[in-house]
Design a protein around this motif. Structure first.
Motif, PDB file in Angstrom:
ATOM      1  N   HIS A   1      17.027 -26.064  86.316  1.00 43.07           N
ATOM      2  CA  HIS A   1      17.564 -27.351  86.755  1.00 43.07           C
ATOM      3  C   HIS A   1      18.195 -27.182  88.125  1.00 43.07           C
ATOM      4  CE1 HIS A   1      19.884 -31.105  86.770  1.00 43.07           C
ATOM      5  NE2 HIS A   1      19.002 -31.522  85.902  1.00 43.07           N
ATOM      6  N   PHE A   2      18.035 -28.202  88.972  1.00 42.85           N
ATOM      7  CA  PHE A   2      18.520 -28.115  90.353  1.00 42.85           C
ATOM      8  C   PHE A   2      20.018 -28.295  90.489  1.00 42.85           C
ATOM      9  CE2 PHE A   2      17.178 -32.490  89.552  1.00 42.85           C
ATOM     10  CZ  PHE A   2      18.309 -33.199  89.888  1.00 42.85           C
ATOM     11  N   MET A   3      20.687 -28.838  89.488  1.00 46.39           N
ATOM     12  CA  MET A   3      22.120 -29.149  89.572  1.00 46.39           C
ATOM     13  C   MET A   3      22.951 -27.900  89.285  1.00 46.39           C
ATOM     14  SD  MET A   3      24.432 -31.607  89.793  1.00 46.39           S
ATOM     15  CE  MET A   3      26.058 -32.010  89.220  1.00 46.39           C
ATOM     16  N   PRO A   4      23.632 -27.349  90.304  1.00 43.07           N
ATOM     17  CA  PRO A   4      24.453 -26.161  90.057  1.00 43.07           C
ATOM     18  C   PRO A   4      25.763 -26.533  89.356  1.00 43.07           C
ATOM     19  CG  PRO A   4      24.636 -26.815  92.355  1.00 43.07           C
ATOM     20  CD  PRO A   4      23.632 -27.747  91.714  1.00 43.07           C
ATOM     21  N   SER A   5      26.265 -25.594  88.578  1.00 40.72           N
ATOM     22  CA  SER A   5      27.517 -25.845  87.855  1.00 40.72           C
ATOM     23  C   SER A   5      28.688 -26.042  88.817  1.00 40.72           C
ATOM     24  CB  SER A   5      27.813 -24.709  86.877  1.00 40.72           C
ATOM     25  OG  SER A   5      27.907 -23.486  87.562  1.00 40.72           O
ATOM     26  N   SER A   6      28.536 -25.622  90.064  1.00 40.94           N
ATOM     27  CA  SER A   6      29.609 -25.795  91.045  1.00 40.94           C
ATOM     28  C   SER A   6      29.897 -27.271  91.335  1.00 40.94           C
ATOM     29  CB  SER A   6      29.263 -25.075  92.351  1.00 40.94           C
ATOM     30  OG  SER A   6      28.083 -25.624  92.917  1.00 40.94           O
ATOM     31  N   LEU A   7      28.960 -28.158  91.000  1.00 46.11           N
ATOM     32  CA  LEU A   7      29.177 -29.598  91.237  1.00 46.11           C
ATOM     33  C   LEU A   7      29.822 -30.310  90.045  1.00 46.11           C
ATOM     34  CD1 LEU A   7      25.923 -30.653  93.139  1.00 46.11           C
ATOM     35  CD2 LEU A   7      28.192 -30.187  94.060  1.00 46.11           C
ATOM     36  N   LEU A   8      30.034 -29.586  88.950  1.00 40.59           N
ATOM     37  CA  LEU A   8      30.592 -30.223  87.757  1.00 40.59           C
ATOM     38  C   LEU A   8      31.974 -30.818  88.016  1.00 40.59           C
ATOM     39  CD1 LEU A   8      30.261 -30.929  84.787  1.00 40.59           C
ATOM     40  CD2 LEU A   8      31.240 -28.694  84.228  1.00 40.59           C
ATOM     41  N   ASP A   9      32.822 -30.089  88.724  1.00 37.98           N
ATOM     42  CA  ASP A   9      34.171 -30.614  88.977  1.00 37.98           C
ATOM     43  C   ASP A   9      34.124 -31.924  89.748  1.00 37.98           C
ATOM     44  OD1 ASP A   9      35.404 -28.570  87.585  1.00 37.98           O
ATOM     45  OD2 ASP A   9      35.781 -27.350  89.382  1.00 37.98           O
ATOM     46  N   SER A  10      33.188 -32.043  90.686  1.00 39.38           N
ATOM     47  CA  SER A  10      33.084 -33.302  91.440  1.00 39.38           C
ATOM     48  C   SER A  10      32.619 -34.437  90.535  1.00 39.38           C
ATOM     49  CB  SER A  10      32.143 -33.156  92.645  1.00 39.38           C
ATOM     50  OG  SER A  10      30.793 -33.023  92.239  1.00 39.38           O
ATOM     51  N   GLN A  11      31.814 -34.114  89.522  1.00 37.68           N
ATOM     52  CA  GLN A  11      31.384 -35.161  88.590  1.00 37.68           C
ATOM     53  C   GLN A  11      32.545 -35.612  87.706  1.00 37.68           C
ATOM     54  OE1 GLN A  11      27.751 -34.203  86.463  1.00 37.68           O
ATOM     55  NE2 GLN A  11      26.649 -35.150  88.156  1.00 37.68           N
ATOM     56  N   TYR A  12      33.319 -34.659  87.195  1.00 36.04           N
ATOM     57  CA  TYR A  12      34.491 -35.043  86.392  1.00 36.04           C
ATOM     58  C   TYR A  12      35.473 -35.860  87.230  1.00 36.04           C
ATOM     59  CZ  TYR A  12      33.575 -32.543  82.037  1.00 36.04           C
ATOM     60  OH  TYR A  12      33.057 -32.131  80.835  1.00 36.04           O
ATOM     61  N   ALA A  13      35.635 -35.503  88.502  1.00 39.79           N
ATOM     62  CA  ALA A  13      36.552 -36.247  89.371  1.00 39.79           C
ATOM     63  C   ALA A  13      36.064 -37.673  89.603  1.00 39.79           C
ATOM     64  CB  ALA A  13      36.717 -35.522  90.706  1.00 39.79           C
ATOM     65  N   ALA A  14      34.756 -37.869  89.666  1.00 42.22           N
ATOM     66  CA  ALA A  14      34.188 -39.197  89.915  1.00 42.22           C
ATOM     67  C   ALA A  14      34.095 -40.045  88.652  1.00 42.22           C
ATOM     68  CB  ALA A  14      32.794 -39.062  90.527  1.00 42.22           C
ATOM     69  N   LEU A  15      34.106 -39.419  87.481  1.00 38.36           N
ATOM     70  CA  LEU A  15      33.875 -40.119  86.220  1.00 38.36           C
ATOM     71  C   LEU A  15      34.913 -41.206  85.954  1.00 38.36           C
ATOM     72  CD1 LEU A  15      32.335 -40.420  83.544  1.00 38.36           C
ATOM     73  CD2 LEU A  15      33.820 -38.625  82.616  1.00 38.36           C
ATOM     74  N   GLU A  16      34.422 -42.413  85.762  1.00 37.40           N
ATOM     75  CA  GLU A  16      35.252 -43.543  85.339  1.00 37.40           C
ATOM     76  C   GLU A  16      34.764 -43.928  83.944  1.00 37.40           C
ATOM     77  OE1 GLU A  16      34.610 -46.517  88.362  1.00 37.40           O
ATOM     78  OE2 GLU A  16      35.610 -45.313  89.897  1.00 37.40           O
ATOM     79  N   PRO A  17      35.601 -43.696  82.922  1.00 37.54           N
ATOM     80  CA  PRO A  17      35.173 -43.994  81.557  1.00 37.54           C
ATOM     81  C   PRO A  17      34.784 -45.468  81.392  1.00 37.54           C
ATOM     82  CG  PRO A  17      37.211 -42.733  81.557  1.00 37.54           C
ATOM     83  CD  PRO A  17      36.949 -43.142  82.972  1.00 37.54           C
ATOM     84  N   LEU A  18      33.980 -45.717  80.361  1.00 36.76           N
ATOM     85  CA  LEU A  18      33.620 -47.098  80.046  1.00 36.76           C
ATOM     86  C   LEU A  18      34.882 -47.926  79.869  1.00 36.76           C
ATOM     87  CD1 LEU A  18      30.783 -46.574  77.396  1.00 36.76           C
ATOM     88  CD2 LEU A  18      30.518 -47.407  79.733  1.00 36.76           C
ATOM     89  N   GLU A  19      34.822 -49.157  80.340  1.00 39.16           N
ATOM     90  CA  GLU A  19      35.951 -50.066  80.204  1.00 39.16           C
ATOM     91  C   GLU A  19      35.642 -51.112  79.137  1.00 39.16           C
ATOM     92  OE1 GLU A  19      37.165 -51.548  84.043  1.00 39.16           O
ATOM     93  OE2 GLU A  19      37.088 -49.539  84.906  1.00 39.16           O
ATOM     94  N   ALA A  20      36.658 -51.856  78.737  1.00 42.44           N
ATOM     95  CA  ALA A  20      36.523 -52.834  77.657  1.00 42.44           C
ATOM     96  C   ALA A  20      35.454 -53.889  77.949  1.00 42.44           C
ATOM     97  CB  ALA A  20      37.874 -53.506  77.390  1.00 42.44           C
ATOM     98  N   ASP A  21      35.206 -54.178  79.230  1.00 41.85           N
ATOM     99  CA  ASP A  21      34.215 -55.207  79.566  1.00 41.85           C
ATOM    100  C   ASP A  21      32.783 -54.668  79.610  1.00 41.85           C
ATOM    101  OD1 ASP A  21      34.576 -53.671  81.892  1.00 41.85           O
ATOM    102  OD2 ASP A  21      34.145 -55.373  83.207  1.00 41.85           O
ATOM    103  N   GLU A  22      32.602 -53.392  79.276  1.00 45.65           N
ATOM    104  CA  GLU A  22      31.279 -52.782  79.340  1.00 45.65           C
ATOM    105  C   GLU A  22      30.721 -52.575  77.930  1.00 45.65           C
ATOM    106  OE1 GLU A  22      30.709 -49.908  82.796  1.00 45.65           O
ATOM    107  OE2 GLU A  22      32.785 -49.522  82.157  1.00 45.65           O
ATOM    108  N   ARG A  23      29.452 -52.984  77.740  1.00 38.85           N
ATOM    109  CA  ARG A  23      28.788 -52.809  76.455  1.00 38.85           C
ATOM    110  C   ARG A  23      28.387 -51.341  76.331  1.00 38.85           C
ATOM    111  NH1 ARG A  23      27.208 -56.065  72.769  1.00 38.85           N
ATOM    112  NH2 ARG A  23      27.274 -57.901  74.087  1.00 38.85           N
ATOM    113  N   GLY A  24      29.016 -50.674  75.370  1.00 41.60           N
ATOM    114  CA  GLY A  24      28.707 -49.275  75.179  1.00 41.60           C
ATOM    115  C   GLY A  24      29.699 -48.602  74.257  1.00 41.60           C
ATOM    116  N   THR A  25      29.528 -47.301  74.126  1.00 40.62           N
ATOM    117  CA  THR A  25      30.406 -46.507  73.280  1.00 40.62           C
ATOM    118  C   THR A  25      30.449 -45.083  73.805  1.00 40.62           C
ATOM    119  OG1 THR A  25      30.952 -46.030  70.962  1.00 40.62           O
ATOM    120  CG2 THR A  25      28.641 -45.757  71.619  1.00 40.62           C
ATOM    121  N   VAL A  26      31.438 -44.332  73.359  1.00 39.70           N
ATOM    122  CA  VAL A  26      31.608 -42.934  73.750  1.00 39.70           C
ATOM    123  C   VAL A  26      31.367 -42.069  72.519  1.00 39.70           C
ATOM    124  CG1 VAL A  26      33.210 -41.213  74.673  1.00 39.70           C
ATOM    125  CG2 VAL A  26      33.318 -43.576  75.483  1.00 39.70           C
ATOM    126  N   LEU A  27      30.584 -41.024  72.697  1.00 38.74           N
ATOM    127  CA  LEU A  27      30.373 -40.043  71.632  1.00 38.74           C
ATOM    128  C   LEU A  27      30.767 -38.671  72.147  1.00 38.74           C
ATOM    129  CD1 LEU A  27      26.840 -41.001  70.218  1.00 38.74           C
ATOM    130  CD2 LEU A  27      29.079 -41.563  69.262  1.00 38.74           C
TER     131      LEU A  27
END
Length: 184
Positions: A133-159
């Protein structure tokens, strides 16, 4: 792999499901199993990236919003086409920010977001065992920093990704059952 999930009480409208989360949470594994279980078309978000995005990530450079815009449009178009064809579909997409999910919803208002969530250590461990896979683990922290969890107005769920992929499919289907045919 056949799962013992009865889907006769799922909504009649075409299901369009976005399996989202940071790299390494198991989006592709779960999305493939879920698509097979529900007999829906499957697409991998990585296949929608232009070559320039893949080169950038391979070099350890996080993508910016301008890099992601054409990618999100292409994924949104795939979802819209599945809705218009009446087939529904399951696609993987990190969809880390609310505005990225807004872009997908603009193309497919009924999209259901299945956010796979896992602890940092677990995901780092999974990434360390992933090959090809092309995605290095070194970019994981930037993904966690960018992550905005689903909000109440969004159709979805967290597992939480602790259970097995097969258990997660059963949990996902259980979350989809109450979703009525009017997903918009």
């Amino acid at each position: 792999m056949a799962l013992s999930v009865e889907n006769h009480d799922l909504p009649q409208a075409p299901l369009t499901i976005v399996v989202m989360g940071v790299s390494g949470v198991g989006k592709t594994t779960l999305a493939r199993l879920l698509a097979d279980c529900l007999d829906l078309p499957f697409a991998e978000a990585d296949d929608f990236h232009p070559a320039a995005n893949i080169a950038k990530m391979s070099a350890g450079i996080p993508l910016g919003d301008d890099d992601r815009a054409p990618w999100l449009r292409a994924i949104g178009a795939w979802l819209r086409e599945r809705t218009e064809a009446g087939t529904g579909g399951v696609v993987t997409c990190s969809a880390l920010k609310h505005r990225y999910r807004d872009a997908l919803r603009a193309a497919c208002p009924g999209a259901f977001f299945l956010h796979l969530s896992g602890g940092h250590e677990l995901v780092v461990d999974r990434l360390s065992h992933r090959t090809g896979h092309f995605m290095p683990s070194s970019l994981l922290d930037s993904q966690y920093a960018a992550l905005e969890p689903l909000e109440a107005d969004e159709r979805g769920t967290v597992l939480d990704v602790g259970p097995t992929p097969e258990e997660l499919v059963e949990m996902a289907v259980a979350q989809l059952r109450p979703v009525n045919g009017d997903l918009a």
